[in-house]
Motif scaffolding. Sequence first.
Motif, short mmCIF file in Angstrom:
data_model
loop_
_atom_site.label_atom_id
_atom_site.label_comp_id
_atom_site.label_asym_id
_atom_site.label_seq_id
_atom_site.Cartn_x
_atom_site.Cartn_y
_atom_site.Cartn_z
N HIS A 57 0.85 -1.20 0.00
CA HIS A 57 0.00 0.00 0.00
C HIS A 57 0.89 1.26 0.00
O HIS A 57 0.56 2.27 -0.61
N TRP A 184 -13.77 -12.84 8.78
CA TRP A 184 -13.70 -12.92 7.31
C TRP A 184 -12.23 -12.78 6.89
O TRP A 184 -11.61 -11.77 7.20
N SER A 189 -2.95 -13.43 7.76
CA SER A 189 -2.15 -13.41 8.98
C SER A 189 -2.97 -12.81 10.13
O SER A 189 -2.98 -13.34 11.25
N VAL A 190 -3.71 -11.75 9.87
CA VAL A 190 -4.54 -11.15 10.92
C VAL A 190 -5.57 -12.17 11.41
O VAL A 190 -5.74 -12.38 12.63
N SER A 211 -10.48 -19.83 1.98
CA SER A 211 -10.51 -20.88 0.96
C SER A 211 -10.63 -22.24 1.63
O SER A 211 -10.07 -22.46 2.71
N HIS A 214 -7.92 -24.27 3.59
CA HIS A 214 -7.47 -23.91 4.94
C HIS A 214 -8.41 -24.40 6.04
O HIS A 214 -8.11 -24.24 7.23
N TYR A 229 -15.04 -18.34 0.76
CA TYR A 229 -15.48 -17.07 0.16
C TYR A 229 -15.60 -17.14 -1.35
O TYR A 229 -16.15 -16.22 -1.97
N CYS A 260 -10.82 -9.10 8.06
CA CYS A 260 -9.35 -9.07 8.06
C CYS A 260 -8.79 -8.73 6.69
O CYS A 260 -7.57 -8.73 6.51
N GLY A 266 -14.24 -7.91 -2.41
CA GLY A 266 -13.94 -9.27 -1.97
C GLY A 266 -14.47 -9.63 -0.59
O GLY A 266 -14.71 -10.80 -0.30
N LEU A 285 -8.13 -1.30 7.71
CA LEU A 285 -7.86 -0.22 6.75
C LEU A 285 -6.48 -0.43 6.13
O LEU A 285 -5.60 -1.01 6.76
N THR A 321 -10.29 -0.29 11.40
CA THR A 321 -9.24 -0.67 12.36
C THR A 321 -7.93 0.05 12.01
O THR A 321 -7.50 0.03 10.86
N THR A 323 -4.41 -0.19 13.74
CA THR A 323 -3.57 -0.77 14.80
C THR A 323 -2.47 0.18 15.25
O THR A 323 -1.99 0.09 16.38
N SER A 380 -0.56 -17.11 0.91
CA SER A 380 -1.83 -17.77 1.20
C SER A 380 -1.63 -18.61 2.45
O SER A 380 -0.97 -19.64 2.40
N GLY A 381 -2.14 -18.12 3.57
CA GLY A 381 -1.96 -18.84 4.83
C GLY A 381 -0.50 -18.88 5.25
O GLY A 381 -0.07 -19.86 5.87
N1 LIG Z 1 -5.37 -1.12 9.60
C1 LIG Z 1 -4.75 -2.01 10.34
O1 LIG Z 1 -4.61 -1.86 11.53
C2 LIG Z 1 -4.22 -3.27 9.69
C3 LIG Z 1 -3.43 -4.15 10.44
C4 LIG Z 1 -2.99 -5.32 9.83
C5 LIG Z 1 -3.33 -5.59 8.52
N2 LIG Z 1 -4.08 -4.69 7.84
C6 LIG Z 1 -4.49 -4.95 6.45
O2 LIG Z 1 -5.23 -6.15 6.48
C7 LIG Z 1 -5.06 -6.82 5.25
C8 LIG Z 1 -4.62 -8.25 5.54
O3 LIG Z 1 -3.30 -8.26 6.08
P1 LIG Z 1 -2.54 -9.63 6.32
O4 LIG Z 1 -1.14 -9.33 6.64
O5 LIG Z 1 -3.32 -10.47 7.27
O6 LIG Z 1 -2.64 -10.24 4.85
P2 LIG Z 1 -2.17 -11.62 4.24
O7 LIG Z 1 -1.88 -12.63 5.31
O8 LIG Z 1 -1.12 -11.36 3.25
O9 LIG Z 1 -3.50 -12.06 3.46
C9 LIG Z 1 -3.45 -13.10 2.52
C10 LIG Z 1 -4.71 -13.92 2.71
O10 LIG Z 1 -5.84 -13.14 2.36
C11 LIG Z 1 -6.88 -14.03 2.04
N3 LIG Z 1 -7.88 -13.37 1.19
C12 LIG Z 1 -7.64 -12.62 0.09
N4 LIG Z 1 -8.81 -12.16 -0.41
C13 LIG Z 1 -9.79 -12.64 0.40
C14 LIG Z 1 -11.19 -12.51 0.41
N5 LIG Z 1 -11.83 -11.80 -0.51
N6 LIG Z 1 -11.89 -13.12 1.39
C15 LIG Z 1 -11.25 -13.86 2.34
N7 LIG Z 1 -9.93 -14.01 2.39
C16 LIG Z 1 -9.20 -13.41 1.42
C17 LIG Z 1 -6.18 -15.16 1.31
O11 LIG Z 1 -6.89 -16.28 1.76
P3 LIG Z 1 -6.91 -17.67 0.98
O12 LIG Z 1 -5.54 -18.23 1.14
O13 LIG Z 1 -7.98 -18.36 1.74
O14 LIG Z 1 -7.28 -17.38 -0.44
C18 LIG Z 1 -4.74 -15.14 1.84
O15 LIG Z 1 -4.43 -16.26 2.63
C19 LIG Z 1 -4.04 -6.01 4.44
O16 LIG Z 1 -4.68 -5.15 3.52
C20 LIG Z 1 -3.34 -5.21 5.51
O17 LIG Z 1 -2.78 -4.01 5.01
C21 LIG Z 1 -4.53 -3.55 8.40
#
Ligand SMILES: NC(=O)c1ccc[n+]([C@@H]2O[C@H](COP(=O)([O-])OP(=O)(O)OC[C@H]3O[C@@H](n4cnc5c(N)ncnc54)[C@H](OP(=O)(O)O)[C@@H]3O)[C@@H](O)[C@H]2O)c1
Length: 392
Positions: A57, A184, A189-190, A211, A214, A229, A260, A266, A285, A321, A323, A380-381
Amino acid sequence: MATTASLPAGIPETHPAVAIVAVRKPLQIISVPTEAPGVGEVLVHVLWTSSTPLDLHKADGGLLVTPGKPTVQGGSLAGTVAALGPEDPTLPDRRQLQVGDKVFGFAHRSEREAGFQTYLTTSAYMLSKLPPNLTLSQAVAVPTNLITAFHAITNDLGLALPWPVPATGWSPPPSVADKPILVWGAASSVGFYALQVFRHWGYRNVTAVASAKHHAELTKLGAAACFDYHSPDVAEQILAAASPEGSAAAEPRIPFILDCIGSRDGSLRPLTKIAERGSKVAVMLPVIDVHASADVLPEYEMDMSRVLAGEWDEGVELIGTRTHNFLNNTFFRDYLQTEIVPTLLEQGVIQPNRLRIVEGKTLLERAQNALGLLRERAPSGEKLVWRVADEE
Ligand SMILES: NC(=O)c1ccc[n+]([C@@H]2O[C@H](COP(=O)([O-])OP(=O)(O)OC[C@H]3O[C@@H](n4cnc5c(N)ncnc54)[C@H](OP(=O)(O)O)[C@@H]3O)[C@@H](O)[C@H]2O)c1
């Protein structure tokens, strides 16, 4: 905090750091000063870091980046204590860190504590001591999103996570323990850490969306039900499995929703069908309107009131959110990284994300390769983890 001390012998006056120099341009290595630790601070020799979608981002969307100025990157770190500043008498200090100790943490407030550089200077309360059962590369996959889970569950959903947890265990009041909670994006990772936190604190009715591949793992981590999803009628399936419509007047069928993913199409669009008057929806966010890719510029939205406006039931509470605000909770500032995170890991309550080690001959190559994987939506996971300093 201003630095007063000089650097210990053997620590370089400057060191390499990975920086964004312009939006969508290749990352660059810049040389930055190594800062001696001030009161309550620690100088860390950084050996490992992990990537998060926020890196993308920033790099492709310019989020939190000052135009025209190189910005040093990285929100997580693992390494060794290179020097300690004087203790801060105003803060609890029970980590008793020593030079040479292995530490890890989530630090995000300024470039001096960013993780994509071989030395960083941060507050002692931003660090956890490495528990004996983990390596630095495993530990660096944890803090950013375990802290996100703590912050979103308590601050945004308003659910209690008391600490310490009594030896006999703790459960939410019966009126809350079985309330439906939807995670969701549980394979993100979240989501992976949120499920484990809910399980430990006795929230028993947690539904995971991810998916199908998982689902077995997410069930082991505490999900009471899982949905894919990719199914076009996933929202209808989730609602049908929740308590029957109208069974408890004025109660939403799913009162707590943790998005998450924060993707307009999506995750949020299906959630407009699931959230009902009284539901709280905490959303990571930025909301992603358009995902960055090799030839597409990303589009983000930070204002929840503009996300799918008019498509939500009246009375749904949408919360973005953030963090980065978790330090506003002074209990979390003093105990989350110093005590809670390492204790949960050492006890095996929280298991780290599966790792995907990003290779590359140089620091720059590893950083650039990790960014490319985020652009391709490859994780992915699993968590992207990579080496920072080449030498121990
Ligand atoms: N604002 C905050 O405080 C904050 C804090 C942390 C993270 N974030 C944001 O949260 C998002 C997730 O971060 P992350 O580090 O957890 O990401 P990540 O682990 O890289 O997310 C990848 C996972 O997202 C899943 N995914 C993708 N599209 C999806 C959908 N439409 N529905 C359900 N699952 C879906 C995929 O699941 P499958 O393997 O099942 O396909 C994949 O395993 C990012 O945009 C990050 O910037 C924000």
